[in-house]
Design a protein around this motif. Structure first.
Motif, PDB file in Angstrom:
ATOM      1  N   UNK A 115       0.835  -1.211   0.000  1.00  0.00           N
ATOM      2  CA  UNK A 115       0.000   0.000   0.000  1.00  0.00           C
ATOM      3  C   UNK A 115       0.871   1.263   0.000  1.00  0.00           C
ATOM      4  N   UNK A 116       2.165   1.130   0.232  1.00  0.00           N
ATOM      5  CA  UNK A 116       3.066   2.280   0.365  1.00  0.00           C
ATOM      6  C   UNK A 116       3.660   2.710  -0.965  1.00  0.00           C
ATOM      7  N   UNK A 117       4.554   3.715  -0.929  1.00  0.00           N
ATOM      8  CA  UNK A 117       5.039   4.335  -2.159  1.00  0.00           C
ATOM      9  C   UNK A 117       6.189   3.588  -2.844  1.00  0.00           C
ATOM     10  N   UNK A 118       6.887   2.688  -2.146  1.00  0.00           N
ATOM     11  CA  UNK A 118       8.147   2.161  -2.688  1.00  0.00           C
ATOM     12  C   UNK A 118       7.962   0.837  -3.413  1.00  0.00           C
ATOM     13  N   UNK A 119       8.953   0.559  -4.268  1.00  0.00           N
ATOM     14  CA  UNK A 119       8.853  -0.619  -5.141  1.00  0.00           C
ATOM     15  C   UNK A 119       9.455  -1.866  -4.497  1.00  0.00           C
ATOM     16  N   UNK A 120       8.830  -3.008  -4.738  1.00  0.00           N
ATOM     17  CA  UNK A 120       9.393  -4.294  -4.321  1.00  0.00           C
ATOM     18  C   UNK A 120       9.424  -5.184  -5.554  1.00  0.00           C
ATOM     19  N   UNK A 121      10.576  -5.761  -5.838  1.00  0.00           N
ATOM     20  CA  UNK A 121      10.676  -6.711  -6.952  1.00  0.00           C
ATOM     21  C   UNK A 121      10.748  -8.120  -6.374  1.00  0.00           C
ATOM     22  N   UNK A 122       9.715  -8.917  -6.590  1.00  0.00           N
ATOM     23  CA  UNK A 122       9.792 -10.346  -6.239  1.00  0.00           C
ATOM     24  C   UNK A 122      10.385 -11.080  -7.440  1.00  0.00           C
ATOM     25  N   UNK A 123      10.914 -12.250  -7.220  1.00  0.00           N
ATOM     26  CA  UNK A 123      11.587 -13.057  -8.251  1.00  0.00           C
ATOM     27  C   UNK A 123      12.721 -12.274  -8.917  1.00  0.00           C
ATOM     28  N   UNK A 124      13.454 -11.500  -8.098  1.00  0.00           N
ATOM     29  CA  UNK A 124      14.644 -10.798  -8.613  1.00  0.00           C
ATOM     30  C   UNK A 124      15.785 -11.820  -8.673  1.00  0.00           C
ATOM     31  N   UNK A 125      16.350 -11.984  -9.880  1.00  0.00           N
ATOM     32  CA  UNK A 125      17.405 -13.002 -10.052  1.00  0.00           C
ATOM     33  C   UNK A 125      18.775 -12.358 -10.077  1.00  0.00           C
ATOM     34  N   UNK A 126      19.771 -13.152  -9.676  1.00  0.00           N
ATOM     35  CA  UNK A 126      21.180 -12.718  -9.730  1.00  0.00           C
ATOM     36  C   UNK A 126      21.415 -11.334  -9.135  1.00  0.00           C
ATOM     37  N   UNK A 127      20.863 -11.104  -7.961  1.00  0.00           N
ATOM     38  CA  UNK A 127      21.055  -9.814  -7.285  1.00  0.00           C
ATOM     39  C   UNK A 127      22.538  -9.687  -6.910  1.00  0.00           C
ATOM     40  N   UNK A 128      23.183  -8.585  -7.347  1.00  0.00           N
ATOM     41  CA  UNK A 128      24.626  -8.422  -7.082  1.00  0.00           C
ATOM     42  C   UNK A 128      24.926  -7.031  -6.545  1.00  0.00           C
ATOM     43  N   UNK A 129      25.286  -6.951  -5.255  1.00  0.00           N
ATOM     44  CA  UNK A 129      25.720  -5.665  -4.707  1.00  0.00           C
ATOM     45  C   UNK A 129      27.129  -5.339  -5.197  1.00  0.00           C
ATOM     46  N   UNK A 130      27.389  -4.060  -5.507  1.00  0.00           N
ATOM     47  CA  UNK A 130      28.720  -3.686  -6.021  1.00  0.00           C
ATOM     48  C   UNK A 130      29.154  -2.337  -5.462  1.00  0.00           C
ATOM     49  N   UNK A 131      30.470  -2.113  -5.455  1.00  0.00           N
ATOM     50  CA  UNK A 131      31.077  -0.816  -5.107  1.00  0.00           C
ATOM     51  C   UNK A 131      30.652  -0.279  -3.733  1.00  0.00           C
ATOM     52  N   UNK A 132      30.390  -1.166  -2.790  1.00  0.00           N
ATOM     53  CA  UNK A 132      29.974  -0.662  -1.475  1.00  0.00           C
ATOM     54  C   UNK A 132      31.163  -0.164  -0.648  1.00  0.00           C
ATOM     55  N   UNK A 133      32.371  -0.312  -1.188  1.00  0.00           N
ATOM     56  CA  UNK A 133      33.533   0.303  -0.531  1.00  0.00           C
ATOM     57  C   UNK A 133      33.751   1.731  -1.044  1.00  0.00           C
ATOM     58  N   UNK A 134      32.831   2.231  -1.871  1.00  0.00           N
ATOM     59  CA  UNK A 134      32.890   3.632  -2.353  1.00  0.00           C
ATOM     60  C   UNK A 134      31.625   4.357  -1.878  1.00  0.00           C
ATOM     61  N   UNK A 135      31.523   5.657  -2.204  1.00  0.00           N
ATOM     62  CA  UNK A 135      30.310   6.409  -1.839  1.00  0.00           C
ATOM     63  C   UNK A 135      29.199   6.229  -2.864  1.00  0.00           C
TER      64      UNK A 135
END
Ligand code: RFL
Ligand code: PHB
Length: 389
Positions: A115-135
């Protein structure tokens, strides 16, 4: 695409954080590997600390919990068929716990989220966080065949013990502590009235048993099983017979049995990863720590992480106060280690897993202490209701 916070995982920790960020006006996107139906059908925790209940109310998502949750004023411990009740409120200045399933908590948060404003992706494949050692961190993933890339300020890994977030951290930056127990829990859910009004933890010569509930017409029971056991190897009848054999007669005799609506086996593990912040990547919930389910702390600990995290993130976005993010790890871990200790202690106390007669005598003495001494009762009760935040 750009957002302020990408949350990986839509379990209770991820959904709670997403809803709280919405409330603080901080843009966020949640990425979940499974379908919503799968996440909403998972049967897990059942006992909520007051701080967990308070967080649901803070989001105005606590109405059903207030109406349907069952307040527990005590907890029962049975040892070799003798049961002792330990009051919770009298030893903790009136604190109690609430029986309300994680399945219901997740549903209440999901309803608020969609019911809120933000997006949720279900069945998101190959989620890859990157560059979290930078700003300028980012997360890429595939959804319905399309590749996506989200630039963000912060990534939060709420993706459970097997998730990708912790696995993305370079090995040298993280220290992990782990203990696997030599037994599992076989759980059964049934539409039968619970045998006791409050949770029973039973240590019996045949092994541990636990009686819990989801409502006045739905029971949840567990028995200690071998790590090699399979659900198919346990018929409902075999489960009920074994449960009865491990309980005091006052419970075994009146217990009403019925067909299972869910049956599953869970391994038992203690696990902590330190620290919980790696530059712009923060971990929360089972992604950072796991407790064995004895004591019902896993979900509650995930919620207390989010309590600390929302404070840190709102300070960070209000005035780019980076020290708030660094404090998150220290504050959360202080409570996590104490809760790890309690879950490990209660697991050792209530299970049978080696034949050492001296250890057995120690457990009997410990049980006599916590049930007969005021200090012993207070210690158990203050941990069971949840340590202060
Ligand atoms: P969850 O619930 O594991 O959610 C993580 C989510 O992340 C998704 N995910 C990914 N998404 C995108 N990309 C990826 N690569 C991903 N990898 C994973 C997953 O699909 C999932 O949706 O973690 P969270 O949110 O931190 O919540 C933790 C709690 O679920 C857990 O601690 C409790 O269930 C533990 N627990 C209990 N806790 C309590 O407080 N009280 C209890 O009474 C209690 N009983 C229990 C329990 C856990 C049990 N099992 C099955 C381990 C009883 C049992 C039997
Ligand atoms: C549950 O109701 O599922 C439950 C209760 C107490 C525990 C663990 C699980 O310690």
């Amino acid at each position: 695409m750009r957002t302020q916070v990408v949350i990986i995982g839509a379990g209770p920790a991820g959904l709670l954080l997403g809803c709280l960020l919405d409330k603080h006006g901080i843009d966020n996107v949640v990425l979940e590997r499974q379908t919503a139906d799968y996440v909403l059908a998972r049967i897990r925790a059942g006992i909520l600390e007051q701080t967990t209940v308070d967080l649901m109310h803070r989001l105005e998502a606590g109405d059903r919990l207030s109406a349907e949750g069952i307040i527990h004023h005590g907890v029962n411990i049975a040892f070799d068929k003798k049961m002792e009740a330990i009051p919770l409120g009298a030893s903790t200045g009136g604190k109690v716990v609430t029986a309300y399933g994680q399945t219901e908590v997740t549903k209440d948060l999901y309803d608020l989220r969609i019911a809120g404003p933000s997006q949720t992706f279900y069945q998101a494949e190959d989620v890859s966080p990157a560059d979290f050692d930078t700003d300028s961190p980012s997360v890429s993933f595939r959804h319905q065949g399309t590749e996506h890339h989200i630039d963000c300020d912060i990534i939060v890994g709420c993706d459970g013990y097997h998730g990708v977030s912790r696995a993305s951290v370079p090995e040298a930056a993280i220290t992990t502590y782990e203990k696997l127990y030599p037994f599992g829990w076989l759980g059964l859910l049934a539409d039968t009235p619970p045998v006791a009004h409050e949770v029973v933890y039973a240590n019996d010569v045949r092994g541990f048993a636990l009686c819990s509930m989801r409502s006045m017409t739905r029971s949840r029971y567990y028995i200690q099983c071998d790590t090699t056991d399979t659900v198919d190897g346990w018929s409902d009848d075999a489960f009920w017979d074994e449960l009865r054999r491990r309980l005091p007669a006052e419970l075994a005799e009146p217990m009403i049995t019925g067909p299972s609506i869910e049956k599953s086996i869970a391994p038992l593990r203690s696990f902590v990863a330190e620290p919980m912040r790696f530059g712009r990547l923060l971990l929360a919930g089972d992604a950072a720590h796991v407790v064995p389910p004895t004591g019902a702390k896993g979900l509650n600990l995930a919620f207390s992480d989010i309590h600390y995290l929302i404070e840190a993130l709102s300070a960070f976005f209000a005035d780019k106060d980076d020290s708030a993010l660094s404090e998150y790890s220290r504050r959360a871990l202080a409570r996590i280690w104490k809760t790890e200790r309690f879950s490990w202690y209660l697991t050792n106390l209530t299970h049978r897993f080696n034949d050492d007669p001296f250890e057995q005598k120690m457990k009997e003495a410990e049980l006599a202490y916590i049930t007969t001494s005021e200090a012993g009762r207070i210690s158990l009760a203050e941990n069971y209701v949840g340590l202060p935040l």
